[in-house]
Structures are given as structure tokens and as C-alpha cells.
Design an enzyme around this catalytic site. Structure first.
Site, short mmCIF file in Angstrom:
data_model
loop_
_atom_site.label_atom_id
_atom_site.label_comp_id
_atom_site.label_asym_id
_atom_site.label_seq_id
_atom_site.Cartn_x
_atom_site.Cartn_y
_atom_site.Cartn_z
N GLN A 92 0.83 -1.20 0.00
CA GLN A 92 0.00 0.00 0.00
C GLN A 92 0.87 1.26 0.00
O GLN A 92 0.35 2.37 -0.13
CB GLN A 92 -0.90 0.00 1.23
CG GLN A 92 -1.92 -1.14 1.25
CD GLN A 92 -2.62 -1.25 2.59
OE1 GLN A 92 -2.22 -2.01 3.45
NE2 GLN A 92 -3.67 -0.47 2.77
N ASN A 93 2.17 1.08 0.14
CA ASN A 93 3.09 2.21 0.24
C ASN A 93 3.44 2.75 -1.14
O ASN A 93 3.54 1.99 -2.11
CB ASN A 93 4.37 1.80 0.97
CG ASN A 93 4.09 1.31 2.37
OD1 ASN A 93 3.11 1.71 2.99
ND2 ASN A 93 4.94 0.44 2.88
N VAL A 94 3.69 4.06 -1.21
CA VAL A 94 4.08 4.68 -2.48
C VAL A 94 5.58 4.90 -2.56
O VAL A 94 6.07 5.41 -3.58
CB VAL A 94 3.33 6.01 -2.69
CG1 VAL A 94 1.83 5.76 -2.77
CG2 VAL A 94 3.66 7.03 -1.60
N ASP A 95 6.33 4.54 -1.52
CA ASP A 95 7.78 4.68 -1.56
C ASP A 95 8.40 3.55 -2.37
O ASP A 95 7.72 2.59 -2.75
CB ASP A 95 8.37 4.75 -0.14
CG ASP A 95 8.10 3.47 0.65
OD1 ASP A 95 8.57 2.39 0.23
OD2 ASP A 95 7.45 3.55 1.71
N HIS A 150 -1.28 1.71 -4.48
CA HIS A 150 -1.66 3.13 -4.40
C HIS A 150 -0.73 4.05 -5.19
O HIS A 150 -0.67 5.24 -4.93
CB HIS A 150 -1.71 3.55 -2.93
CG HIS A 150 -2.75 2.83 -2.15
ND1 HIS A 150 -2.70 2.66 -0.79
CD2 HIS A 150 -3.90 2.20 -2.56
CE1 HIS A 150 -3.75 1.97 -0.38
NE2 HIS A 150 -4.49 1.68 -1.44
N THR A 183 0.21 -2.96 8.47
CA THR A 183 -0.97 -2.33 7.91
C THR A 183 -2.14 -2.52 8.86
O THR A 183 -2.29 -3.58 9.47
CB THR A 183 -1.33 -2.88 6.52
OG1 THR A 183 -2.59 -2.35 6.11
CG2 THR A 183 -1.38 -4.39 6.52
#
Length: 236
Positions: free
Chosen positions: A94-97, A112, A178
Site C-alpha cells: 500500500q506504500n508509495v515509496d 496506491h 498495515t
């Protein structure tokens, strides 16, 4: 405790959230007040916020991108890479990094979006590498303003169907950091094959009624780095 018999054909699916990156210095998505880095979430993570003040949104993600360049993958990220030597591993994050990528994981689905990619406002398929800032007036090939490749509230999650397909083929499911409160990501658990081992690593695990009823669920109430070390030591 008996160790699982691991076969190279077994498929490990790992679902990760903000808790795995926080130990690298990436702040969690929102605090108790519903803010993200001092901003109302809807101002910086929704189409409404973008239409209202695109310059603010660009600046917000430019700052997140700069912060990302200053941090490093932590032990939890590296331990997941090590598990690839034991069985086929897919990470659904779910992380955007890009910390999973920088640690060396080879099969990653970003639900995401990705902070280090950008796209135009109209063509959602064409992505561009984005290591620096995006400015007002930076245009995509379709002539529209460039924006972060981030899935905002109110937008569809294009990778969710692929994630469902992957999780439905899992032999083992590992959940790290999460809250399992944000949908549609939280609903992925329902697609895991019945009876497969599920491990949930989080210092404050939030269990839905359905998840709490699973006899195959093992809770490890620790941080991501502590929990993944225990997971590997206890079972592998």
C-alpha cells in the site's frame, strides 16, 4: 514450535503497509487528527484537492519525494529479499515509496501508485520516471499537466485485480505493518485460499471479525523489523 516445510514452488504473498517504512523514517499516512504532514488529507490526496490547488499538491509530493531520497530500506525490507531465496515471493504494498525496490525485492505490486513516477491528467497508462520535482507547467505527452502517479481518494485502484489474482494463488500470506482498515486493500484477505497460513506482524494489530475467526492466523505483535526476524527464526 515446528517449522513449516517450505517448497520452492510455494508462493509467499506479502501485504505491506506504512508500518514497514516508518522505521526507515517515512512518516505514516495520517496521524490521529486525520492530517498528513500537517495537511488535511483531502487537500493533498483527492481529485478535489488537486482541482482546487494543484500547486499545493505538487509541492506536497515534491517534499515527500525529497524525503524519500534521504532514507534507506530497513531490516524488514532486506529480510523480505532474503525470503526470495526460499520460495516465490510477491509483495503487494500500500506504500508509495520505493524502499522495497531499493532493498532488492523483484516482484512488487504498488496498489496506491509510486512516488517516483508521474503521469498526465488524462492518460493514466503512460508513466514517467520522476526522481525530482514536478512543477506547474510540466506537461505530459498528451499535453496535460503532469501529476504524481498516486491513487487518490475517490480514484480507482488499477492494480487491485492483479493483486486479487496473486493473493488467490498464495501458499502463505504475510501481513506487515498495515491496519487493514483501508479498502479495497483490506478486502484482499478474503481472496486468500482457505486454510493457508496467515501471519500478521504489527505492534497494534487491528482484527476484523472475519480475520479474527481464522484458525490459520498467527499474530506477531511487534514492529516490522522485530516481527520479520521472529517470523524467520520461528518458522524458517
Amino acid at each position: 514450535m515446528c517449522k513449516l516445510k517450505i517448497l520452492m514452488r510455494d508462493k509467499l504473498v506479502v501485504l505491506t503497509g506504512a508500518g514497514i517504512s516508518v522505521e526507515s523514517g517515512i512518516k505514516t499516512f495520517r496521524d490521529a487528527g486525520g492530517l498528513w504532514e500537517g495537511h488535511d488529507i483531502m487537500d493533498v490526496a483527492s481529485p478535489i484537492g488537486w482541482n482546487k490547488n494543484p500547486a499545493l499538491v505538487l509541492d506536497f509530493y515534491n517534499q515527500r519525494r525529497r524525503q524519500l531520497s534521504e532514507v534507506m530500506p530497513n531490516l524488514a525490507h532486506h529480510k523480505l529479499v532474503e525470503l526470495e531465496a526460499r520460495f516465490h515471493t510477491t509483495i503487494i504494498t500500500q506504500n508509495v515509496d520505493n524502499l522495497h525496490e531499493r532493498a532488492g525485492s523483484s516482484d512488487i505490486i504498488h496498489l496506491h501508485g509510486e512516488l517516483t513516477k508521474s503521469r498526465g491528467c488524462y492518460d493514466v497508462q503512460t508513466l514517467y520516471d520522476c526522481q525530482g520535482d514536478i512543477q506547474m507547467g510540466d506537461l505530459a505527452a498528451d499535453g496535460s499537466q503532469m501529476r504524481p502517479h498516486i491513487v487518490w481518494f475517490g480514484e480507482s485502484v488499477p492494480m487491485i485485480e492483479k493483486a486479487v489474482e496473486i493473493i488467490s494463488e498464495a501458499s502463505i500470506l504475510l501481513i506487515i505493518g498495515t491496519s487493514l482498515q483501508v479498502y479495497p486493500a483490506a478486502g484482499l484477505i478474503a481472496y486468500a485460499p482457505l486454510g493457508i497460513p496467515i501471519y500478521y506482524i504489527d505492534p497494534n494489530p487491528q482484527l476484523s471479525y472475519e480475520l479474527a475467526q481464522l484458525k490459520s492466523l498467527t499474530l506477531i505483535a511487534k514492529s516490522a523489523t522485530e516481527g520479520i526476524v521472529e517470523f524467520c527464526e520461528r518458522y524458517f
